[in-house]
Design a protein around this motif. Structure first.
Motif, PDB file in Angstrom:
ATOM      1  N   ALA A  24      73.114   5.131  42.105  1.00  0.00           N
ATOM      2  CA  ALA A  24      72.741   6.211  41.189  1.00  0.00           C
ATOM      3  C   ALA A  24      71.746   7.164  41.846  1.00  0.00           C
ATOM      4  CB  ALA A  24      72.149   5.620  39.910  1.00  0.00           C
ATOM      5  N   LEU A  25      70.779   6.633  42.570  1.00  0.00           N
ATOM      6  CA  LEU A  25      69.789   7.475  43.241  1.00  0.00           C
ATOM      7  C   LEU A  25      70.429   8.375  44.302  1.00  0.00           C
ATOM      8  CD1 LEU A  25      66.859   4.927  43.665  1.00  0.00           C
ATOM      9  CD2 LEU A  25      66.938   6.872  42.100  1.00  0.00           C
ATOM     10  N   ASP A  26      71.497   7.906  44.902  1.00  0.00           N
ATOM     11  CA  ASP A  26      72.174   8.712  45.917  1.00  0.00           C
ATOM     12  C   ASP A  26      72.724  10.015  45.342  1.00  0.00           C
ATOM     13  OD1 ASP A  26      71.665   6.885  47.907  1.00  0.00           O
ATOM     14  OD2 ASP A  26      73.623   5.891  47.755  1.00  0.00           O
ATOM     15  N   HIS A  27      72.925  10.046  44.024  1.00  0.00           N
ATOM     16  CA  HIS A  27      73.508  11.224  43.383  1.00  0.00           C
ATOM     17  C   HIS A  27      72.473  12.019  42.574  1.00  0.00           C
ATOM     18  CE1 HIS A  27      77.592  10.104  44.519  1.00  0.00           C
ATOM     19  NE2 HIS A  27      77.274   8.863  44.187  1.00  0.00           N
ATOM     20  N   GLY A  28      71.201  11.674  42.724  1.00  0.00           N
ATOM     21  CA  GLY A  28      70.158  12.414  42.017  1.00  0.00           C
ATOM     22  C   GLY A  28      69.983  11.942  40.581  1.00  0.00           C
ATOM     23  N   TRP A  29      68.950  12.469  39.912  1.00  0.00           N
ATOM     24  CA  TRP A  29      68.681  12.056  38.535  1.00  0.00           C
ATOM     25  C   TRP A  29      68.075  13.242  37.786  1.00  0.00           C
ATOM     26  CZ3 TRP A  29      66.505  10.439  42.995  1.00  0.00           C
ATOM     27  CH2 TRP A  29      65.127  10.605  43.192  1.00  0.00           C
ATOM     28  N   ASN A  30      67.719  13.038  36.518  1.00  0.00           N
ATOM     29  CA  ASN A  30      67.212  14.132  35.663  1.00  0.00           C
ATOM     30  C   ASN A  30      68.209  15.280  35.578  1.00  0.00           C
ATOM     31  OD1 ASN A  30      64.092  13.373  37.111  1.00  0.00           O
ATOM     32  ND2 ASN A  30      64.590  12.990  34.983  1.00  0.00           N
ATOM     33  N   TYR A  31      69.409  14.968  35.098  1.00  0.00           N
ATOM     34  CA  TYR A  31      70.490  15.949  35.071  1.00  0.00           C
ATOM     35  C   TYR A  31      70.364  16.993  33.953  1.00  0.00           C
ATOM     36  CZ  TYR A  31      73.201  12.619  37.954  1.00  0.00           C
ATOM     37  OH  TYR A  31      73.655  11.774  38.922  1.00  0.00           O
TER      38      TYR A  31
ATOM     39  N   ASP B  75      75.781  18.622   8.803  1.00  0.00           N
ATOM     40  CA  ASP B  75      74.554  18.100   8.193  1.00  0.00           C
ATOM     41  C   ASP B  75      74.029  16.887   8.966  1.00  0.00           C
ATOM     42  OD1 ASP B  75      76.628  16.426   7.565  1.00  0.00           O
ATOM     43  OD2 ASP B  75      76.042  16.119   5.472  1.00  0.00           O
ATOM     44  N   HIS B  76      74.261  16.850  10.255  1.00  0.00           N
ATOM     45  CA  HIS B  76      73.881  15.675  11.052  1.00  0.00           C
ATOM     46  C   HIS B  76      72.358  15.559  11.176  1.00  0.00           C
ATOM     47  CE1 HIS B  76      73.664  18.843  14.170  1.00  0.00           C
ATOM     48  NE2 HIS B  76      72.763  18.054  14.727  1.00  0.00           N
ATOM     49  N   LEU B  77      71.909  14.345  11.432  1.00  0.00           N
ATOM     50  CA  LEU B  77      70.495  14.092  11.672  1.00  0.00           C
ATOM     51  C   LEU B  77      70.178  14.297  13.149  1.00  0.00           C
ATOM     52  CD1 LEU B  77      69.948  10.799   9.633  1.00  0.00           C
ATOM     53  CD2 LEU B  77      69.599  13.159   8.887  1.00  0.00           C
ATOM     54  N   PRO B  78      69.061  14.931  13.468  1.00  0.00           N
ATOM     55  CA  PRO B  78      68.709  15.106  14.875  1.00  0.00           C
ATOM     56  C   PRO B  78      68.158  13.812  15.470  1.00  0.00           C
ATOM     57  CG  PRO B  78      66.984  16.018  13.490  1.00  0.00           C
ATOM     58  CD  PRO B  78      68.095  15.592  12.562  1.00  0.00           C
ATOM     59  N   HIS B  79      68.458  13.574  16.704  1.00  0.00           N
ATOM     60  CA  HIS B  79      67.892  12.440  17.435  1.00  0.00           C
ATOM     61  C   HIS B  79      67.805  12.848  18.898  1.00  0.00           C
ATOM     62  CE1 HIS B  79      68.622   8.447  19.685  1.00  0.00           C
ATOM     63  NE2 HIS B  79      67.324   8.605  19.493  1.00  0.00           N
ATOM     64  N   ALA B  80      66.649  13.364  19.280  1.00  0.00           N
ATOM     65  CA  ALA B  80      66.449  13.824  20.645  1.00  0.00           C
ATOM     66  C   ALA B  80      65.742  12.752  21.464  1.00  0.00           C
ATOM     67  CB  ALA B  80      65.628  15.117  20.642  1.00  0.00           C
ATOM     68  N   GLY B  81      65.574  12.998  22.749  1.00  0.00           N
ATOM     69  CA  GLY B  81      64.883  12.064  23.631  1.00  0.00           C
ATOM     70  C   GLY B  81      65.295  12.330  25.062  1.00  0.00           C
ATOM     71  N   THR B  82      64.411  12.916  25.840  1.00  0.00           N
ATOM     72  CA  THR B  82      64.741  13.322  27.203  1.00  0.00           C
ATOM     73  C   THR B  82      65.358  12.193  28.018  1.00  0.00           C
ATOM     74  OG1 THR B  82      62.954  14.944  27.196  1.00  0.00           O
ATOM     75  CG2 THR B  82      63.780  14.244  29.349  1.00  0.00           C
ATOM     76  N   PHE B  83      64.839  10.976  27.838  1.00  0.00           N
ATOM     77  CA  PHE B  83      65.282   9.873  28.681  1.00  0.00           C
ATOM     78  C   PHE B  83      66.206   8.892  27.964  1.00  0.00           C
ATOM     79  CE2 PHE B  83      61.326  11.370  30.621  1.00  0.00           C
ATOM     80  CZ  PHE B  83      61.784  11.631  31.913  1.00  0.00           C
ATOM     81  N   ASN B  84      66.763   9.282  26.809  1.00  0.00           N
ATOM     82  CA  ASN B  84      67.666   8.377  26.093  1.00  0.00           C
ATOM     83  C   ASN B  84      68.817   7.906  26.973  1.00  0.00           C
ATOM     84  OD1 ASN B  84      66.129   8.670  23.804  1.00  0.00           O
ATOM     85  ND2 ASN B  84      67.585   9.949  22.693  1.00  0.00           N
ATOM     86  N   ASN B  85      69.363   8.818  27.779  1.00  0.00           N
ATOM     87  CA  ASN B  85      70.500   8.482  28.634  1.00  0.00           C
ATOM     88  C   ASN B  85      70.138   8.609  30.111  1.00  0.00           C
ATOM     89  OD1 ASN B  85      70.255  11.281  28.705  1.00  0.00           O
ATOM     90  ND2 ASN B  85      72.447  11.587  29.028  1.00  0.00           N
ATOM     91  N   ASN B  86      68.890   8.254  30.458  1.00  0.00           N
ATOM     92  CA  ASN B  86      68.460   8.467  31.838  1.00  0.00           C
ATOM     93  C   ASN B  86      69.354   7.711  32.823  1.00  0.00           C
ATOM     94  OD1 ASN B  86      66.850   6.000  33.137  1.00  0.00           O
ATOM     95  ND2 ASN B  86      66.440   6.017  30.927  1.00  0.00           N
ATOM     96  N   VAL B  87      69.534   8.321  33.968  1.00  0.00           N
ATOM     97  CA  VAL B  87      70.516   7.866  34.954  1.00  0.00           C
ATOM     98  C   VAL B  87      70.276   6.427  35.393  1.00  0.00           C
ATOM     99  CG1 VAL B  87      71.266   8.219  37.338  1.00  0.00           C
ATOM    100  CG2 VAL B  87      71.107  10.167  35.786  1.00  0.00           C
ATOM    101  N   LEU B  88      69.024   6.052  35.640  1.00  0.00           N
ATOM    102  CA  LEU B  88      68.746   4.720  36.166  1.00  0.00           C
ATOM    103  C   LEU B  88      69.034   3.627  35.137  1.00  0.00           C
ATOM    104  CD1 LEU B  88      65.534   5.187  38.325  1.00  0.00           C
ATOM    105  CD2 LEU B  88      67.926   5.412  38.958  1.00  0.00           C
ATOM    106  N   THR B  89      68.612   3.842  33.898  1.00  0.00           N
ATOM    107  CA  THR B  89      68.861   2.834  32.865  1.00  0.00           C
ATOM    108  C   THR B  89      70.342   2.670  32.601  1.00  0.00           C
ATOM    109  OG1 THR B  89      66.728   3.161  31.767  1.00  0.00           O
ATOM    110  CG2 THR B  89      68.497   2.240  30.437  1.00  0.00           C
TER     111      THR B  89
END
Length: 444
Positions: A100-107, A305-319
């Motif tokens: 995963a690190l070979d392809h970068g992160w924080n997309y 009428d969806h509920l918001p659910h944000a989070g910068t690292f919810n789908n972070n590459v490493l996890t």
């Protein structure tokens, strides 16, 4: 254990001796603590890890072993409070992270692994039709409650503003009900019920049914001493919440490891929602909440009428990469069965030692999770746990550390898959030596 004769005249004298020995053995960890105090309150950023007179500083982990700043080696039976189920630097997970690190992160974009990890969870957890990721189990519980409350409101249950939780429950740093709750808890209205009390909890549920939008419960209370939920108690919760249209949420942040489909599958009690965390992210920061389609679709961003659910690292590459490798390739259903069978055997051996010696000491739990208690009472309720002699448990902690066993101060154990027969035997032998050496202090 030390070679010199132990002070066993009384518990306080024994504790004074082992604390001083701990200080003498760990000057570098003490120095690291003094440095940390300059920049963090009490030198701490995670309350669980604060130990008096000071916590040890870990500098390396490999397999099922840890090394501290003073060069001492430990067999790790704590397993990062259930998150470290893979041991340290597992090669399959390490390879996935390197790739995963070979392809970068924080997309700031989707990545190829988030859908794969979601599919793995949906396929294994009986209650989860759809799932969303968070950064911790705490966040997973916060979002599950938010969704359950809106779900109740949109079904016309406007008076339902309260959450039922349980004495001794722990659902993260802002949902803490051990020792009477916490001043930093989320500002919900709580009805705190007695865990494992079928009649008392049923009465509370029926009395307040119109006010309750969710029941949040651990099928085994982890932080409160590995207190298993009785099958009758959990089945009652399922029946009563269903009949009163209340969302039943199982916090399986810790207990999902106890069978291929979590403790819910093992017990045959399927909630409406489940929260997850810890090991499923492959050792990286991870949390999740999921459940019935009709509830989780509230978070569908394609709906107006969806509920918001944000989070910068919810789908972070490493996890996401580590989670697919760990949960998909390493902690397979077969591995889950094997690890928990090993845990059952170890706990049986430990309790046999305590029973043979006639001491007030025992281990409760299920499978690969267990906790030491300095009491002879069967562990079924908060009152049973309260009878545990805390000085004896503290002595156990210091003696285990001196013996090279990495364990929680509260006596908590969470086995990892790298522990083999030799390590299991050494852990059991260390407890045997503790019981034999301290028998005079472990009186009923």
């Amino acid at each position: 254990m030390p070679d010199q004769p132990l002070v066993n005249s009384d518990l306080q004298s024994a504790l004074a001796e082992v604390r001083q020995a701990y200080i003498d053995r760990n000057p570098r960890s003490f120095a690291r603590q003094q440095e940390a105090i300059e920049a963090m309150p009490g030198g701490n950023t995670r309350t669980t890890l604060h130990n008096a007179p000071f916590p040890l500083t870990v500098v390396k982990g490999e397999g099922c072993r840890l090394w501290d700043a003073d060069g001492h080696e430990y067999i790790d039976v704590l397993g990062e409070y259930t998150a470290g189920i893979y041991g340290h630097s597992h090669p399959v997970i390490r390879a996935a992270i390197d790739k995963a690190l070979d392809h970068g992160w924080n997309y700031a974009g989707r990545n190829e692994n988030e859908g794969k990890l979601a599919r793995l969870i949906v396929d294994r957890m009986p209650s989860i039709d759809l799932v969303r990721f968070t950064n911790s189990g705490t966040e997973g519980n916060v979002m599950a409650l938010a969704g359950a409350r809106v779900f109740a409101q949109r079904k016309g249950r406007k008076a339902a503003t309260k959450v039922m939780v349980f004495h001794g429950g722990y659902h993260g740093g802002v949902l803490y009900f051990v020792s009477g709750g916490s001043p930093v808890n989320m500002p919900y209205e709580y009805i705190v019920a007695p865990y494992n009390d079928v009649d008392g909890t049923r009465e509370l549920l029926r009395k307040h049914a119109q006010e309750i939008f969710a029941v949040l419960v651990e099928p085994m209370q982890g932080s409160h001493g590995c207190l298993p939920g009785d099958a009758e108690f959990l089945h009652m919760l399922r029946k009563e919440t269903w009949s009163h249209d209340i969302t039943l949420i199982f916090d399986e942040v810790m207990t999902s490891r106890l069978s291929p489909g979590g403790l819910q599958a093992k017990l045959g009690v399927i909630p409406d929602m489940t929260t997850l965390g810890k090991y499923i992210g492959g050792g990286m920061s991870f949390g999740a909440f999921g459940g019935k389609r009709e509830i989780m679709e509230l978070f569908d961003p394609t709906k107006p009428d969806h509920l918001p659910h944000a989070g910068t690292f919810n789908n972070n590459v490493l996890t996401m990469a580590a989670g697919v490798a760990g949960y998909g390739e390493v902690y397979t259903p077969e591995a889950a069965v094997a690890l928990n069978a090993r845990g059952e055997k170890i706990r049986e051996r430990l309790n046999a030692i305590c029973q043979k010696a006639g001491v007030a000491f025992q281990f409760s739990g299920i499978g690969s999770m267990m906790t030491a208690h300095a009491t002879t009472r069967p562990i079924r309720t908060a009152a049973d746990i309260a009878t545990s002699n805390q000085d004896a448990k503290e002595l156990f902690y210091f003696d285990m550390v001196a013996a090279g066993i990495w364990i929680a101060r509260r006596g908590f154990v969470a086995l990892n898959i790298m522990i083999g027969d030799a390590e299991a035997d050494r852990f059991v032998a260390s407890v045997d030596e503790f019981v034999a050496a301290r028998k005079a202090l472990l009186v009923a």
